[in-house]
Scaffold this active site. Sequence first.
Site, short mmCIF file in Angstrom:
data_model
loop_
_atom_site.label_atom_id
_atom_site.label_comp_id
_atom_site.label_asym_id
_atom_site.label_seq_id
_atom_site.Cartn_x
_atom_site.Cartn_y
_atom_site.Cartn_z
N PRO A 27 -0.43 -5.93 0.01
CA PRO A 27 0.21 -4.66 -0.36
C PRO A 27 0.43 -4.57 -1.87
CG PRO A 27 1.84 -6.18 0.53
CD PRO A 27 0.49 -6.83 0.68
N GLU A 28 0.55 -3.37 -2.36
CA GLU A 28 0.79 -3.15 -3.79
C GLU A 28 2.11 -3.78 -4.23
OE1 GLU A 28 0.09 -1.56 -7.67
OE2 GLU A 28 -1.23 -1.96 -5.99
N ARG A 29 3.15 -3.62 -3.43
CA ARG A 29 4.45 -4.21 -3.74
C ARG A 29 5.06 -4.80 -2.47
NH1 ARG A 29 8.85 -1.68 -5.67
NH2 ARG A 29 8.51 0.12 -4.35
N ARG A 48 -0.01 0.45 -0.04
CA ARG A 48 -1.39 0.76 -0.46
C ARG A 48 -2.06 -0.47 -1.06
NH1 ARG A 48 -1.45 3.59 -6.23
NH2 ARG A 48 0.35 2.52 -7.11
N ARG A 52 -6.77 -4.43 -6.62
CA ARG A 52 -6.32 -5.22 -7.77
C ARG A 52 -6.95 -6.61 -7.75
NH1 ARG A 52 -2.70 -2.94 -10.97
NH2 ARG A 52 -1.28 -1.39 -10.11
#
Length: 116
Positions: A27-29, A48, A52
Amino acid sequence: ESHMKLAGQLLLGCVSSYDAMITELGPERFAFDETAPISQRIKVKEGRYILRPETVESIFVLYRATGEQKYREMGWRIFEAIQHHCKTECCYTGVVDVQQLPAEPNNSMQSFFLAE
């Protein structure tokens, strides 16, 4: 030596966020809840995935620095998840929520995905 140990522990925390998701994409965070059972310690704050590269780059660096096979295996799991959920006919795409199957594409490939 202590720096390498710390680097390995930090990386394991990042990789565990990938392993904990049904898509095996990070996850993004996220946050850790140390009071929760081990299988529920990762708390998604933003689900999201935008391709990365930092976790995969860190895996590569630690593999090169240590030669430990476990880093190759971590990288391979993430590669397979990206191939399965993010590859399209023409490029790669992020996903809307790493906690949902089938993964919904966000139809966006960030430039850093192929640049780094």
